[in-house]
Write a protein that holds these residues in place. Sequence first.
Motif, short mmCIF file in Angstrom:
data_model
loop_
_atom_site.label_atom_id
_atom_site.label_comp_id
_atom_site.label_asym_id
_atom_site.label_seq_id
_atom_site.Cartn_x
_atom_site.Cartn_y
_atom_site.Cartn_z
N THR A 101 3.00 -21.07 -50.95
CA THR A 101 3.49 -21.28 -49.59
C THR A 101 2.38 -21.31 -48.56
N ASP A 102 1.21 -20.82 -48.91
CA ASP A 102 0.14 -20.70 -47.94
C ASP A 102 -0.61 -22.01 -47.68
N ASP A 103 -0.74 -22.88 -48.67
CA ASP A 103 -1.64 -24.00 -48.46
C ASP A 103 -1.06 -25.38 -48.77
N LEU A 104 0.15 -25.48 -49.26
CA LEU A 104 0.72 -26.79 -49.57
C LEU A 104 1.88 -27.11 -48.64
N PRO A 105 1.73 -28.16 -47.82
CA PRO A 105 2.86 -28.59 -47.00
C PRO A 105 4.02 -29.06 -47.89
N ILE A 106 5.22 -29.04 -47.36
CA ILE A 106 6.39 -29.40 -48.14
C ILE A 106 6.32 -30.83 -48.65
N TYR A 107 5.72 -31.75 -47.87
CA TYR A 107 5.66 -33.13 -48.33
C TYR A 107 4.75 -33.28 -49.55
N VAL A 108 3.74 -32.42 -49.70
CA VAL A 108 2.90 -32.44 -50.90
C VAL A 108 3.73 -31.98 -52.09
N LYS A 109 4.54 -30.96 -51.89
CA LYS A 109 5.39 -30.47 -52.97
C LYS A 109 6.40 -31.53 -53.39
N LEU A 110 6.96 -32.25 -52.42
CA LEU A 110 7.90 -33.33 -52.74
C LEU A 110 7.25 -34.42 -53.56
N VAL A 111 6.06 -34.84 -53.16
CA VAL A 111 5.35 -35.89 -53.88
C VAL A 111 4.99 -35.41 -55.28
N TYR A 112 4.52 -34.20 -55.41
CA TYR A 112 4.17 -33.68 -56.72
C TYR A 112 5.40 -33.62 -57.64
N GLY A 113 6.50 -33.18 -57.10
CA GLY A 113 7.74 -33.13 -57.88
C GLY A 113 8.17 -34.51 -58.33
N ARG A 114 8.13 -35.48 -57.43
CA ARG A 114 8.54 -36.84 -57.78
C ARG A 114 7.58 -37.45 -58.81
N MET A 115 6.29 -37.24 -58.62
CA MET A 115 5.31 -37.76 -59.57
C MET A 115 5.51 -37.11 -60.94
N SER A 116 5.84 -35.83 -60.97
CA SER A 116 6.08 -35.14 -62.24
C SER A 116 7.23 -35.78 -63.00
N VAL A 117 8.31 -36.09 -62.28
CA VAL A 117 9.46 -36.72 -62.92
C VAL A 117 9.11 -38.10 -63.45
N LEU A 118 8.46 -38.91 -62.62
CA LEU A 118 8.12 -40.27 -63.02
C LEU A 118 7.13 -40.30 -64.18
N LEU A 119 6.14 -39.43 -64.14
CA LEU A 119 5.14 -39.40 -65.21
C LEU A 119 5.71 -38.83 -66.50
N GLU A 120 6.66 -37.93 -66.39
CA GLU A 120 7.32 -37.40 -67.59
C GLU A 120 8.10 -38.50 -68.29
N ARG A 121 8.72 -39.37 -67.50
CA ARG A 121 9.50 -40.47 -68.07
C ARG A 121 8.64 -41.58 -68.64
N HIS A 122 7.54 -41.91 -67.95
CA HIS A 122 6.79 -43.12 -68.28
C HIS A 122 5.36 -42.88 -68.76
N GLY A 123 4.77 -41.75 -68.50
CA GLY A 123 3.38 -41.49 -68.90
C GLY A 123 2.36 -42.00 -67.90
N SER A 124 2.55 -43.22 -67.42
CA SER A 124 1.74 -43.77 -66.35
C SER A 124 2.57 -44.82 -65.64
N LEU A 125 2.22 -45.16 -64.42
CA LEU A 125 3.01 -46.12 -63.68
C LEU A 125 2.20 -46.76 -62.58
N VAL A 126 2.72 -47.87 -62.07
CA VAL A 126 2.14 -48.55 -60.93
C VAL A 126 3.16 -48.44 -59.81
N LEU A 127 2.72 -47.98 -58.65
CA LEU A 127 3.62 -47.68 -57.55
C LEU A 127 2.88 -47.82 -56.24
#
Length: 89
Positions: free
Chosen positions: A15-41
């Motif tokens: 909670t001290d150093d990551l803004p919420i939008y960084v957490k959102l992007v990391y979460g979304r990237m985790s889901v996409l990379l788990e599904r595909h391994g790599s992607l172009v976006l």
Amino acid sequence: MNTGAVIPAEILSRTDDLPIYVKLVYGRMSVLLERHGSLVLTTEELATQCGITPRQAAKSLRYLVMLELIRFHRSLDDRRLIHVFQKMK
């Protein structure tokens, strides 16, 4: 489009150093990379999927790369927008 995010506990607990939008992007990237391994976006596509601005998405990606949580390479076709993302091993 079916979107989802699973944000790892170690990211949510920072909670001290990551803004919420960084957490959102990391979460979304985790889901996409788990599904595909790599992607172009595009940054705009990622921003739309996360409900944030393209600038916040770009800042988030730089921050996640700096933390060595993801790796990205700019496309040779369009260096401004397209990124290839991969999981860190």
